[in-house]
Write a protein that holds these residues in place. Structure first.
Motif, PDB file in Angstrom:
ATOM      1  N   GLN A  85     -16.295  29.880   4.863  1.00  0.00           N
ATOM      2  CA  GLN A  85     -17.419  30.629   5.447  1.00  0.00           C
ATOM      3  C   GLN A  85     -18.735  29.912   5.166  1.00  0.00           C
ATOM      4  O   GLN A  85     -19.575  29.773   6.057  1.00  0.00           O
ATOM      5  CB  GLN A  85     -17.519  32.013   4.805  1.00  0.00           C
ATOM      6  CG  GLN A  85     -16.792  33.090   5.468  1.00  0.00           C
ATOM      7  CD  GLN A  85     -17.101  34.409   4.774  1.00  0.00           C
ATOM      8  OE1 GLN A  85     -17.245  34.480   3.556  1.00  0.00           O
ATOM      9  NE2 GLN A  85     -17.204  35.450   5.554  1.00  0.00           N
ATOM     10  N   ASN A  86     -18.913  29.506   3.930  1.00  0.00           N
ATOM     11  CA  ASN A  86     -20.142  28.827   3.530  1.00  0.00           C
ATOM     12  C   ASN A  86     -20.356  27.561   4.353  1.00  0.00           C
ATOM     13  O   ASN A  86     -21.458  27.312   4.847  1.00  0.00           O
ATOM     14  CB  ASN A  86     -20.073  28.507   2.035  1.00  0.00           C
ATOM     15  CG  ASN A  86     -21.403  28.106   1.461  1.00  0.00           C
ATOM     16  OD1 ASN A  86     -22.214  27.477   2.112  1.00  0.00           O
ATOM     17  ND2 ASN A  86     -21.617  28.466   0.223  1.00  0.00           N
ATOM     18  N   ILE A  87     -19.314  26.784   4.530  1.00  0.00           N
ATOM     19  CA  ILE A  87     -19.412  25.549   5.322  1.00  0.00           C
ATOM     20  C   ILE A  87     -19.746  25.879   6.774  1.00  0.00           C
ATOM     21  O   ILE A  87     -20.609  25.244   7.396  1.00  0.00           O
ATOM     22  CB  ILE A  87     -18.104  24.735   5.234  1.00  0.00           C
ATOM     23  CG1 ILE A  87     -17.829  24.301   3.797  1.00  0.00           C
ATOM     24  CG2 ILE A  87     -18.139  23.540   6.184  1.00  0.00           C
ATOM     25  CD1 ILE A  87     -18.909  23.466   3.161  1.00  0.00           C
ATOM     26  N   LEU A  88     -19.079  26.876   7.335  1.00  0.00           N
ATOM     27  CA  LEU A  88     -19.357  27.259   8.722  1.00  0.00           C
ATOM     28  C   LEU A  88     -20.809  27.700   8.899  1.00  0.00           C
ATOM     29  O   LEU A  88     -21.478  27.317   9.859  1.00  0.00           O
ATOM     30  CB  LEU A  88     -18.425  28.380   9.177  1.00  0.00           C
ATOM     31  CG  LEU A  88     -16.983  27.994   9.468  1.00  0.00           C
ATOM     32  CD1 LEU A  88     -16.133  29.236   9.707  1.00  0.00           C
ATOM     33  CD2 LEU A  88     -16.901  27.050  10.655  1.00  0.00           C
ATOM     34  N   LEU A  89     -21.299  28.524   7.960  1.00  0.00           N
ATOM     35  CA  LEU A  89     -22.650  29.072   8.090  1.00  0.00           C
ATOM     36  C   LEU A  89     -23.739  28.066   7.727  1.00  0.00           C
ATOM     37  O   LEU A  89     -24.828  28.115   8.288  1.00  0.00           O
ATOM     38  CB  LEU A  89     -22.782  30.333   7.231  1.00  0.00           C
ATOM     39  CG  LEU A  89     -21.931  31.511   7.686  1.00  0.00           C
ATOM     40  CD1 LEU A  89     -21.983  32.634   6.664  1.00  0.00           C
ATOM     41  CD2 LEU A  89     -22.365  32.004   9.055  1.00  0.00           C
ATOM     42  N   ASP A  90     -23.450  27.163   6.793  1.00  0.00           N
ATOM     43  CA  ASP A  90     -24.467  26.190   6.364  1.00  0.00           C
ATOM     44  C   ASP A  90     -24.475  24.910   7.190  1.00  0.00           C
ATOM     45  O   ASP A  90     -25.510  24.262   7.299  1.00  0.00           O
ATOM     46  CB  ASP A  90     -24.268  25.808   4.899  1.00  0.00           C
ATOM     47  CG  ASP A  90     -24.780  26.853   3.936  1.00  0.00           C
ATOM     48  OD1 ASP A  90     -25.380  27.844   4.399  1.00  0.00           O
ATOM     49  OD2 ASP A  90     -24.586  26.685   2.723  1.00  0.00           O
ATOM     50  N   LEU A  91     -23.329  24.528   7.736  1.00  0.00           N
ATOM     51  CA  LEU A  91     -23.247  23.220   8.394  1.00  0.00           C
ATOM     52  C   LEU A  91     -22.832  23.288   9.861  1.00  0.00           C
ATOM     53  O   LEU A  91     -23.498  22.700  10.718  1.00  0.00           O
ATOM     54  CB  LEU A  91     -22.280  22.315   7.620  1.00  0.00           C
ATOM     55  CG  LEU A  91     -22.618  22.085   6.145  1.00  0.00           C
ATOM     56  CD1 LEU A  91     -21.514  21.315   5.451  1.00  0.00           C
ATOM     57  CD2 LEU A  91     -23.947  21.360   6.003  1.00  0.00           C
ATOM     58  N   ILE A  92     -21.744  23.968  10.164  1.00  0.00           N
ATOM     59  CA  ILE A  92     -21.188  23.923  11.524  1.00  0.00           C
ATOM     60  C   ILE A  92     -22.027  24.737  12.509  1.00  0.00           C
ATOM     61  O   ILE A  92     -22.404  24.244  13.577  1.00  0.00           O
ATOM     62  CB  ILE A  92     -19.722  24.392  11.537  1.00  0.00           C
ATOM     63  CG1 ILE A  92     -18.878  23.598  10.532  1.00  0.00           C
ATOM     64  CG2 ILE A  92     -19.142  24.324  12.943  1.00  0.00           C
ATOM     65  CD1 ILE A  92     -18.855  22.108  10.770  1.00  0.00           C
ATOM     66  N   ALA A  93     -22.316  25.994  12.171  1.00  0.00           N
ATOM     67  CA  ALA A  93     -23.101  26.835  13.088  1.00  0.00           C
ATOM     68  C   ALA A  93     -24.485  26.235  13.368  1.00  0.00           C
ATOM     69  O   ALA A  93     -24.879  26.136  14.535  1.00  0.00           O
ATOM     70  CB  ALA A  93     -23.221  28.262  12.554  1.00  0.00           C
ATOM     71  N   PRO A  94     -25.226  25.803  12.346  1.00  0.00           N
ATOM     72  CA  PRO A  94     -26.536  25.200  12.644  1.00  0.00           C
ATOM     73  C   PRO A  94     -26.423  23.945  13.514  1.00  0.00           C
ATOM     74  O   PRO A  94     -27.269  23.718  14.380  1.00  0.00           O
ATOM     75  CB  PRO A  94     -27.114  24.859  11.270  1.00  0.00           C
ATOM     76  CG  PRO A  94     -26.429  25.785  10.330  1.00  0.00           C
ATOM     77  CD  PRO A  94     -25.044  25.983  10.901  1.00  0.00           C
ATOM     78  N   LEU A  95     -25.374  23.151  13.295  1.00  0.00           N
ATOM     79  CA  LEU A  95     -25.178  21.957  14.114  1.00  0.00           C
ATOM     80  C   LEU A  95     -24.952  22.345  15.574  1.00  0.00           C
ATOM     81  O   LEU A  95     -25.573  21.787  16.483  1.00  0.00           O
ATOM     82  CB  LEU A  95     -23.992  21.142  13.596  1.00  0.00           C
ATOM     83  CG  LEU A  95     -23.603  19.935  14.444  1.00  0.00           C
ATOM     84  CD1 LEU A  95     -24.730  18.906  14.468  1.00  0.00           C
ATOM     85  CD2 LEU A  95     -22.314  19.324  13.931  1.00  0.00           C
ATOM     86  N   GLY A  96     -24.069  23.320  15.825  1.00  0.00           N
ATOM     87  CA  GLY A  96     -23.811  23.760  17.195  1.00  0.00           C
ATOM     88  C   GLY A  96     -25.046  24.346  17.851  1.00  0.00           C
ATOM     89  O   GLY A  96     -25.346  24.052  19.013  1.00  0.00           O
ATOM     90  N   LEU A  97     -25.777  25.167  17.103  1.00  0.00           N
ATOM     91  CA  LEU A  97     -27.006  25.752  17.653  1.00  0.00           C
ATOM     92  C   LEU A  97     -28.017  24.657  17.981  1.00  0.00           C
ATOM     93  O   LEU A  97     -28.662  24.685  19.033  1.00  0.00           O
ATOM     94  CB  LEU A  97     -27.590  26.766  16.678  1.00  0.00           C
ATOM     95  CG  LEU A  97     -26.714  27.996  16.402  1.00  0.00           C
ATOM     96  CD1 LEU A  97     -27.325  28.853  15.302  1.00  0.00           C
ATOM     97  CD2 LEU A  97     -26.470  28.798  17.656  1.00  0.00           C
ATOM     98  N   ALA A  98     -28.160  23.688  17.090  1.00  0.00           N
ATOM     99  CA  ALA A  98     -29.122  22.606  17.328  1.00  0.00           C
ATOM    100  C   ALA A  98     -28.703  21.729  18.516  1.00  0.00           C
ATOM    101  O   ALA A  98     -29.551  21.310  19.314  1.00  0.00           O
ATOM    102  CB  ALA A  98     -29.267  21.749  16.067  1.00  0.00           C
TER     103      ALA A  98
END
Length: 172
Positions: A85-98
């Motif tokens: 969860q932490n990895i998804l919220l800190d790294l993956i989701a922000p990357l996709g949004l950006a």
């Protein structure tokens, strides 16, 4: 593992829970993004499909998976779902949004007065400082190191779930 059944490969894909604040955030962000794309298309301006897919699938999708899937169901019972969860919220989701480039979409879709306000806000000193690569990298690393190498994670779990403690097997 407490009152939850053992996490099996089948349950990994079928265990879901609702998270109303996360769902509202995803709906708001997705709705605003779609509004911007539709506004551009109505004016005959293109918007890359790949950007929309990155925003929706990688960005918003990671938010949904992190907050409502089996990762969220088992995050207070097993260590690894909370870490994923932490990895998804800190790294993956922000990357996709950006990668969806919502700021450029907003600048192109909004009327000029509103686009000017967004432009001024995004080029301000504070935003430039926080988005400078060295600063943003240090902030992300500091977050991860604080969560995993201080008592923060175990304390947060104990507060959220009284009696919960980390064991050497990753089960609380």
């Amino acid at each position: 593992m407490g009152s939850l059944p053992e996490l099996t490969p089948g349950r990994l894909f079928t265990s879901w829970q609702s998270d109303v604040p996360a769902l509202l955030l995803v709906a708001l962000l997705g709705g605003l993004y779609c509004w911007g794309v539709l506004r551009l298309r109505r004016r005959g301006e293109p918007w890359p499909v790949a950007r929309g897919a990155a925003f929706g699938l990688l960005g918003l999708g990671a938010l949904v998976v992190a907050t409502m899937s089996a990762l969220a169901v088992y995050d207070r019972v097993l260590f690894w779902p909370a870490a994923v969860q932490n990895i998804l919220l800190d790294l993956i989701a922000p990357l996709g949004l950006a990668l969806g480039d919502p700021l450029r979409l907003a600048l192109r879709a909004l009327p000029e007065p509103a686009a000017g306000r967004v432009r001024r806000a995004m080029t301000g000193r504070t935003v430039r400082l926080l988005t400078f690569p060295l600063v943003s990298t240090v902030l992300v690393l500091a977050t991860e190191l604080t969560v995993y190498f201080t008592p923060y994670f175990e304390t947060a779990l104990r507060v959220l779930r009284p009696g919960g403690t980390l064991s050497s097997l990753g089960v609380y």
